[in-house]
Design a protein around this motif. Structure first.
Motif, PDB file in Angstrom:
ATOM      1  N   LEU A 137      22.477  25.110 -62.831  1.00 28.46           N
ATOM      2  CA  LEU A 137      22.339  25.793 -61.555  1.00 28.46           C
ATOM      3  C   LEU A 137      21.053  25.318 -60.883  1.00 28.46           C
ATOM      4  CD1 LEU A 137      23.160  27.950 -59.471  1.00 28.46           C
ATOM      5  CD2 LEU A 137      21.882  29.623 -60.844  1.00 28.46           C
ATOM      6  N   ILE A 138      21.192  24.599 -59.773  1.00 22.77           N
ATOM      7  CA  ILE A 138      20.049  24.133 -58.988  1.00 22.77           C
ATOM      8  C   ILE A 138      19.869  25.080 -57.806  1.00 22.77           C
ATOM      9  CG2 ILE A 138      19.056  22.245 -57.651  1.00 22.77           C
ATOM     10  CD1 ILE A 138      19.310  21.604 -60.604  1.00 22.77           C
ATOM     11  N   GLU A 139      18.659  25.638 -57.673  1.00 22.91           N
ATOM     12  CA  GLU A 139      18.396  26.637 -56.632  1.00 22.91           C
ATOM     13  C   GLU A 139      17.398  26.088 -55.617  1.00 22.91           C
ATOM     14  OE1 GLU A 139      18.501  30.808 -57.939  1.00 22.91           O
ATOM     15  OE2 GLU A 139      18.193  30.041 -59.963  1.00 22.91           O
ATOM     16  N   PRO A 140      17.294  26.745 -54.467  1.00 26.47           N
ATOM     17  CA  PRO A 140      16.385  26.238 -53.424  1.00 26.47           C
ATOM     18  C   PRO A 140      14.933  26.202 -53.892  1.00 26.47           C
ATOM     19  CG  PRO A 140      17.910  27.867 -52.515  1.00 26.47           C
ATOM     20  CD  PRO A 140      18.077  27.909 -54.007  1.00 26.47           C
ATOM     21  N   GLN A 141      14.226  25.188 -53.445  1.00 24.83           N
ATOM     22  CA  GLN A 141      12.809  25.064 -53.735  1.00 24.83           C
ATOM     23  C   GLN A 141      12.057  26.122 -52.927  1.00 24.83           C
ATOM     24  OE1 GLN A 141      11.394  21.109 -53.035  1.00 24.83           O
ATOM     25  NE2 GLN A 141       9.336  21.521 -53.780  1.00 24.83           N
ATOM     26  N   LEU A 142      11.202  26.898 -53.597  1.00 21.45           N
ATOM     27  CA  LEU A 142      10.506  27.993 -52.937  1.00 21.45           C
ATOM     28  C   LEU A 142       9.282  27.489 -52.168  1.00 21.45           C
ATOM     29  CD1 LEU A 142      10.674  30.743 -55.723  1.00 21.45           C
ATOM     30  CD2 LEU A 142      12.243  30.344 -53.810  1.00 21.45           C
ATOM     31  N   THR A 143       8.860  28.302 -51.214  1.00 20.32           N
ATOM     32  CA  THR A 143       7.770  27.912 -50.325  1.00 20.32           C
ATOM     33  C   THR A 143       6.410  28.111 -50.986  1.00 20.32           C
ATOM     34  OG1 THR A 143       9.082  28.525 -48.384  1.00 20.32           O
ATOM     35  CG2 THR A 143       6.703  28.312 -48.078  1.00 20.32           C
ATOM     36  N   MET A 144       5.635  27.049 -51.052  1.00 19.29           N
ATOM     37  CA  MET A 144       4.247  27.087 -51.482  1.00 19.29           C
ATOM     38  C   MET A 144       3.612  25.775 -51.058  1.00 19.29           C
ATOM     39  SD  MET A 144       4.416  26.499 -55.659  1.00 19.29           S
ATOM     40  CE  MET A 144       2.651  26.182 -55.794  1.00 19.29           C
ATOM     41  N   ASN A 145       2.319  25.617 -51.290  1.00 14.24           N
ATOM     42  CA  ASN A 145       1.612  24.393 -50.929  1.00 14.24           C
ATOM     43  C   ASN A 145       1.705  23.393 -52.075  1.00 14.24           C
ATOM     44  OD1 ASN A 145      -0.106  22.468 -49.779  1.00 14.24           O
ATOM     45  ND2 ASN A 145      -1.930  23.466 -50.595  1.00 14.24           N
ATOM     46  N   TYR A 146       2.708  22.524 -52.019  1.00 16.54           N
ATOM     47  CA  TYR A 146       2.934  21.584 -53.116  1.00 16.54           C
ATOM     48  C   TYR A 146       1.917  20.435 -53.057  1.00 16.54           C
ATOM     49  CZ  TYR A 146       7.314  23.956 -54.039  1.00 16.54           C
ATOM     50  OH  TYR A 146       8.247  24.905 -54.349  1.00 16.54           O
ATOM     51  N   ARG A 147       1.251  20.225 -54.183  1.00 14.90           N
ATOM     52  CA  ARG A 147       0.289  19.141 -54.290  1.00 14.90           C
ATOM     53  C   ARG A 147       0.743  18.161 -55.360  1.00 14.90           C
ATOM     54  NH1 ARG A 147      -5.527  21.199 -55.196  1.00 14.90           N
ATOM     55  NH2 ARG A 147      -5.918  19.006 -54.701  1.00 14.90           N
ATOM     56  N   ASP A 148       0.093  17.011 -55.409  1.00 11.35           N
ATOM     57  CA  ASP A 148       0.454  15.961 -56.359  1.00 11.35           C
ATOM     58  C   ASP A 148       0.258  16.467 -57.785  1.00 11.35           C
ATOM     59  OD1 ASP A 148       0.729  13.575 -57.862  1.00 11.35           O
ATOM     60  OD2 ASP A 148      -0.046  12.393 -56.190  1.00 11.35           O
ATOM     61  N   ARG A 149       1.176  16.124 -58.652  1.00 13.47           N
ATOM     62  CA  ARG A 149       1.035  16.530 -60.052  1.00 13.47           C
ATOM     63  C   ARG A 149      -0.038  15.709 -60.764  1.00 13.47           C
ATOM     64  NH1 ARG A 149       2.987  13.998 -64.425  1.00 13.47           N
ATOM     65  NH2 ARG A 149       4.122  12.044 -64.177  1.00 13.47           N
ATOM     66  N   ARG A 150      -0.348  14.529 -60.253  1.00  8.38           N
ATOM     67  CA  ARG A 150      -1.387  13.692 -60.824  1.00  8.38           C
ATOM     68  C   ARG A 150      -2.754  14.133 -60.296  1.00  8.38           C
ATOM     69  NH1 ARG A 150       0.016  10.723 -65.315  1.00  8.38           N
ATOM     70  NH2 ARG A 150       1.970   9.604 -64.981  1.00  8.38           N
ATOM     71  N   ILE A 151      -3.732  14.238 -61.184  1.00  5.38           N
ATOM     72  CA  ILE A 151      -5.070  14.675 -60.806  1.00  5.38           C
ATOM     73  C   ILE A 151      -6.029  13.506 -60.961  1.00  5.38           C
ATOM     74  CG2 ILE A 151      -6.921  16.315 -61.266  1.00  5.38           C
ATOM     75  CD1 ILE A 151      -4.811  18.171 -62.520  1.00  5.38           C
ATOM     76  N   ALA A 152      -6.679  13.132 -59.853  1.00  5.00           N
ATOM     77  CA  ALA A 152      -7.634  12.012 -59.881  1.00  5.00           C
ATOM     78  C   ALA A 152      -9.002  12.521 -60.311  1.00  5.00           C
ATOM     79  CB  ALA A 152      -7.725  11.370 -58.503  1.00  5.00           C
ATOM     80  N   LEU A 153      -9.583  11.858 -61.286  1.00  3.05           N
ATOM     81  CA  LEU A 153     -10.911  12.237 -61.761  1.00  3.05           C
ATOM     82  C   LEU A 153     -11.994  11.582 -60.909  1.00  3.05           C
ATOM     83  CD1 LEU A 153     -10.477  11.972 -65.630  1.00  3.05           C
ATOM     84  CD2 LEU A 153     -10.819  14.058 -64.296  1.00  3.05           C
ATOM     85  N   PRO A 154     -13.140  12.267 -60.750  1.00  4.36           N
ATOM     86  CA  PRO A 154     -14.260  11.653 -60.021  1.00  4.36           C
ATOM     87  C   PRO A 154     -14.732  10.393 -60.724  1.00  4.36           C
ATOM     88  CG  PRO A 154     -14.620  14.015 -60.383  1.00  4.36           C
ATOM     89  CD  PRO A 154     -13.446  13.621 -61.223  1.00  4.36           C
ATOM     90  N   LYS A 155     -15.319   9.501 -59.959  1.00  2.74           N
ATOM     91  CA  LYS A 155     -15.856   8.271 -60.549  1.00  2.74           C
ATOM     92  C   LYS A 155     -17.229   8.507 -61.175  1.00  2.74           C
ATOM     93  CE  LYS A 155     -13.254   5.226 -57.487  1.00  2.74           C
ATOM     94  NZ  LYS A 155     -13.322   4.143 -56.450  1.00  2.74           N
ATOM     95  N   THR A 156     -17.826   9.648 -60.834  1.00  3.79           N
ATOM     96  CA  THR A 156     -19.122   9.995 -61.421  1.00  3.79           C
ATOM     97  C   THR A 156     -18.944  10.457 -62.867  1.00  3.79           C
ATOM     98  OG1 THR A 156     -18.915  12.222 -60.530  1.00  3.79           O
ATOM     99  CG2 THR A 156     -20.129  10.624 -59.213  1.00  3.79           C
ATOM    100  N   GLU A 157     -20.029  10.394 -63.630  1.00  3.25           N
ATOM    101  CA  GLU A 157     -19.983  10.792 -65.031  1.00  3.25           C
ATOM    102  C   GLU A 157     -19.965  12.309 -65.150  1.00  3.25           C
ATOM    103  OE1 GLU A 157     -22.491  10.064 -69.188  1.00  3.25           O
ATOM    104  OE2 GLU A 157     -22.946   8.929 -67.369  1.00  3.25           O
TER     105      GLU A 157
END
Length: 237
Positions: free
Chosen positions: A129-149
């Motif tokens: 059963l595939i249901e409608p995608q609910l409303t929210m602020n969808y962001r990328d599942r990948r998280i970029a790390l800072p280049k700083t230490e």
């Protein structure tokens, strides 16, 4: 859609009588895991194929933190499925039906015997059963790390109590551990977690903390292997 009813109890509260984020994540996780009982074809297929579903990523929007004794309803529904990945919304609502937490997550389908990704066949996908995608602020599942230490923190040993039935560190426990590394006055309004490699009993987690645009990121490594990245936000990062 599958749902479970809860009440905010003493064991799920923090020192201010508010629902812990860790406890909210456990509620979401339980509802998502129990969902498979509402899909007998998928459940039977996973049992026959010796498969399980593991969380690969989750994003959480914190709308309002519930208080002690509030009654809550957790719902979960699948809005997309591919041969090796599934996508779902899991929301927590108060008694008035207003959302307290909005989340979306991606799960990976794994062969229990090998620990590797395994495809689900087309008839099983078609039965879902595939249901409608609910409303929210969808962001990328990948998280970029800072280049700083980042700032290295004390090692954390994975204990028996941290392990779930998949024989690895339960996904909510990463967040629980990471929250001990952020300031007490950091009010979490958003969360993203990207899971890479599961930690196991006895592993020593190496935490590193980064600050970026008002957000705090925490990584956990075992040796050189990255286990997960967690991003806490007070406002949009």
């Amino acid at each position: 859609m599958y749902s479970l009813d809860y009440k905010v109890t003493t064991s799920t509260c923090d020192s201010e009588g508010k629902l812990k984020l860790f406890s909210a994540l456990q509620m979401m996780q339980d509802c998502s895991e129990m969902w498979i009982d509402s899909e007998p074809t998928v459940k039977s297929y996973f049992e026959q194929q010796n498969m399980t579903q593991l969380l690969a990523s989750r994003q959480v929007e914190v709308i309002r933190v519930p208080s002690y004794k509030e009654r809550l309803t957790v719902t979960t529904s699948v809005y997309g499925m591919k041969p090796m990945f599934g996508f779902r919304n899991t929301f927590i609502y108060d008694e008035e039906g207003k959302p307290c937490y909005k989340t979306w997550s991606m799960g990976a389908f794994i062969d229990k015997s090998t620990g590797k990704l395994k495809k689900v066949d087309a008839p099983t996908i078609d039965s879902l059963l595939i249901e409608p995608q609910l409303t929210m602020n969808y962001r990328d599942r990948r998280i970029a790390l800072p280049k700083t230490e980042g700032l290295g923190m004390e090692l954390i040993k994975v204990l028996r109590a941290d392990i779930d039935y998949n024989k690895h560190l339960n996904n909510a426990n990463y967040v629980r551990m990471a929250m001990e590394l952020i300031p007490d006055d950091f009010e979490v309004h958003g969360l993203r977690v990207e899971y890479r490699m599961p930690a196991k009993f006895g592993d020593l987690l190496i935490p590193t903390v980064y600050h970026q645009n008002g957000c705090i990121l925490v990584t956990f490594h075992v040796g050189s292997d990255l286990c997960c990245i967690i991003e806490f936000e007070q406002a949009a990062c």
